[in-house]
Design a protein around this motif. Sequence first.
Motif, PDB file in Angstrom:
ATOM      1  N   ILE A 103       0.857  -1.181   0.000  1.00 33.58           N
ATOM      2  CA  ILE A 103       0.000   0.000   0.000  1.00 33.58           C
ATOM      3  C   ILE A 103       0.894   1.232   0.000  1.00 33.58           C
ATOM      4  O   ILE A 103       1.776   1.364   0.840  1.00 33.58           O
ATOM      5  CB  ILE A 103      -0.930   0.016   1.229  1.00 33.58           C
ATOM      6  CG1 ILE A 103      -1.879  -1.180   1.190  1.00 33.58           C
ATOM      7  CG2 ILE A 103      -1.718   1.331   1.290  1.00 33.58           C
ATOM      8  CD1 ILE A 103      -2.715  -1.346   2.455  1.00 33.58           C
ATOM      9  N   SER A 104       0.663   2.110  -0.957  1.00 35.16           N
ATOM     10  CA  SER A 104       1.380   3.374  -1.007  1.00 35.16           C
ATOM     11  C   SER A 104       0.600   4.448  -0.256  1.00 35.16           C
ATOM     12  O   SER A 104       1.163   5.258   0.458  1.00 35.16           O
ATOM     13  CB  SER A 104       1.577   3.785  -2.473  1.00 35.16           C
ATOM     14  OG  SER A 104       2.097   5.077  -2.558  1.00 35.16           O
ATOM     15  N   LYS A 105      -0.719   4.442  -0.438  1.00 34.25           N
ATOM     16  CA  LYS A 105      -1.612   5.382   0.244  1.00 34.25           C
ATOM     17  C   LYS A 105      -2.905   4.648   0.551  1.00 34.25           C
ATOM     18  O   LYS A 105      -3.554   4.114  -0.346  1.00 34.25           O
ATOM     19  CB  LYS A 105      -1.900   6.585  -0.655  1.00 34.25           C
ATOM     20  CG  LYS A 105      -2.877   7.573  -0.062  1.00 34.25           C
ATOM     21  CD  LYS A 105      -3.209   8.674  -1.062  1.00 34.25           C
ATOM     22  CE  LYS A 105      -4.363   9.512  -0.553  1.00 34.25           C
ATOM     23  NZ  LYS A 105      -4.894  10.367  -1.632  1.00 34.25           N
ATOM     24  N   ALA A 106      -3.273   4.615   1.810  1.00 35.53           N
ATOM     25  CA  ALA A 106      -4.500   3.928   2.212  1.00 35.53           C
ATOM     26  C   ALA A 106      -5.708   4.558   1.525  1.00 35.53           C
ATOM     27  O   ALA A 106      -5.735   5.762   1.260  1.00 35.53           O
ATOM     28  CB  ALA A 106      -4.667   3.992   3.723  1.00 35.53           C
ATOM     29  N   ALA A 107      -6.699   3.747   1.232  1.00 39.58           N
ATOM     30  CA  ALA A 107      -7.914   4.241   0.597  1.00 39.58           C
ATOM     31  C   ALA A 107      -8.641   5.207   1.526  1.00 39.58           C
ATOM     32  O   ALA A 107      -8.717   4.989   2.732  1.00 39.58           O
ATOM     33  CB  ALA A 107      -8.829   3.086   0.224  1.00 39.58           C
ATOM     34  N   ALA A 108      -9.166   6.259   0.930  1.00 37.63           N
ATOM     35  CA  ALA A 108      -9.893   7.285   1.689  1.00 37.63           C
ATOM     36  C   ALA A 108     -10.818   8.034   0.747  1.00 37.63           C
ATOM     37  O   ALA A 108     -10.683   7.961  -0.477  1.00 37.63           O
ATOM     38  CB  ALA A 108      -8.902   8.263   2.327  1.00 37.63           C
ATOM     39  N   GLU A 109     -11.758   8.760   1.342  1.00 37.49           N
ATOM     40  CA  GLU A 109     -12.630   9.618   0.553  1.00 37.49           C
ATOM     41  C   GLU A 109     -11.776  10.686  -0.122  1.00 37.49           C
ATOM     42  O   GLU A 109     -10.769  11.134   0.422  1.00 37.49           O
ATOM     43  CB  GLU A 109     -13.684  10.270   1.442  1.00 37.49           C
ATOM     44  CG  GLU A 109     -14.691   9.286   1.974  1.00 37.49           C
ATOM     45  CD  GLU A 109     -15.802   9.948   2.772  1.00 37.49           C
ATOM     46  OE1 GLU A 109     -16.080  11.147   2.555  1.00 37.49           O
ATOM     47  OE2 GLU A 109     -16.395   9.247   3.600  1.00 37.49           O
ATOM     48  N   THR A 110     -12.189  11.084  -1.328  1.00 34.62           N
ATOM     49  CA  THR A 110     -11.441  12.083  -2.094  1.00 34.62           C
ATOM     50  C   THR A 110     -12.211  13.399  -2.147  1.00 34.62           C
ATOM     51  O   THR A 110     -13.416  13.434  -1.894  1.00 34.62           O
ATOM     52  CB  THR A 110     -11.206  11.602  -3.533  1.00 34.62           C
ATOM     53  OG1 THR A 110     -12.469  11.537  -4.194  1.00 34.62           O
ATOM     54  CG2 THR A 110     -10.523  10.245  -3.558  1.00 34.62           C
ATOM     55  N   GLU A 111     -11.503  14.463  -2.524  1.00 36.71           N
ATOM     56  CA  GLU A 111     -12.155  15.761  -2.652  1.00 36.71           C
ATOM     57  C   GLU A 111     -13.105  15.801  -3.844  1.00 36.71           C
ATOM     58  O   GLU A 111     -13.968  16.654  -3.921  1.00 36.71           O
ATOM     59  CB  GLU A 111     -11.127  16.897  -2.744  1.00 36.71           C
ATOM     60  CG  GLU A 111     -10.327  16.930  -4.018  1.00 36.71           C
ATOM     61  CD  GLU A 111      -9.124  15.996  -4.056  1.00 36.71           C
ATOM     62  OE1 GLU A 111      -8.471  15.929  -5.108  1.00 36.71           O
ATOM     63  OE2 GLU A 111      -8.837  15.305  -3.052  1.00 36.71           O
ATOM     64  N   TRP A 112     -12.978  14.853  -4.784  1.00 38.11           N
ATOM     65  CA  TRP A 112     -13.860  14.817  -5.945  1.00 38.11           C
ATOM     66  C   TRP A 112     -15.065  13.896  -5.733  1.00 38.11           C
ATOM     67  O   TRP A 112     -15.793  13.598  -6.675  1.00 38.11           O
ATOM     68  CB  TRP A 112     -13.098  14.469  -7.232  1.00 38.11           C
ATOM     69  CG  TRP A 112     -12.074  13.363  -7.115  1.00 38.11           C
ATOM     70  CD1 TRP A 112     -10.741  13.503  -6.876  1.00 38.11           C
ATOM     71  CD2 TRP A 112     -12.304  11.955  -7.236  1.00 38.11           C
ATOM     72  NE1 TRP A 112     -10.123  12.272  -6.841  1.00 38.11           N
ATOM     73  CE2 TRP A 112     -11.060  11.304  -7.066  1.00 38.11           C
ATOM     74  CE3 TRP A 112     -13.425  11.174  -7.475  1.00 38.11           C
ATOM     75  CZ2 TRP A 112     -10.916   9.928  -7.123  1.00 38.11           C
ATOM     76  CZ3 TRP A 112     -13.287   9.800  -7.531  1.00 38.11           C
ATOM     77  CH2 TRP A 112     -12.039   9.187  -7.355  1.00 38.11           C
ATOM     78  N   GLY A 113     -15.283  13.462  -4.501  1.00 36.60           N
ATOM     79  CA  GLY A 113     -16.477  12.672  -4.176  1.00 36.60           C
ATOM     80  C   GLY A 113     -16.334  11.183  -4.352  1.00 36.60           C
ATOM     81  O   GLY A 113     -17.319  10.448  -4.260  1.00 36.60           O
ATOM     82  N   GLY A 114     -15.143  10.723  -4.592  1.00 39.22           N
ATOM     83  CA  GLY A 114     -14.919   9.301  -4.771  1.00 39.22           C
ATOM     84  C   GLY A 114     -14.192   8.688  -3.593  1.00 39.22           C
ATOM     85  O   GLY A 114     -14.175   9.238  -2.480  1.00 39.22           O
TER      86      GLY A 114
END
Length: 146
Positions: A103-114
């Motif tokens: 994992i490089s970056k854990a999954a999270a909500e994005t500023e674009w709504g995804g």
Amino acid sequence: MSIPQRFSLVTLGVHDVEAATAFYHRLGWTQARSSQVGEITFFATPGGVIALWETAELAKDAAVQTMHANAPAFRAVALAINLASREEVDDAIGDWVVAGGQISKAAAETEWGGYSGYVADPDGNLWELAHNPGWPLDERGLPQIV
């Protein structure tokens, strides 16, 4: 003259073609019969072909030098797989790690709504695993964008 707006093949430079091929097999991917064991592996996808080729051979073919040993790992490119839901993103990241990736970056909500996270294969090739509710997926799993 116009160059078609598409790509046919993405070649990932890898240290060891057989080890990299084994990683993608653990993800459940099936290689094409035209692959040459230990030399180059091809995976057909709905959107194009992914190839695994030894980094030095890829650099030689492109007439460029390989990065030196202390070069940063980030190659200024990431491939992406869009998924149908946040749960599918989380599941895919889990499967990626089980197969031997990181994992490089854990999954999270994005500023674009995804919802998005980044993973890397054992050679450091970066992939984004994402769900974008504004880009529905077609029957092939490809995002429909406008």
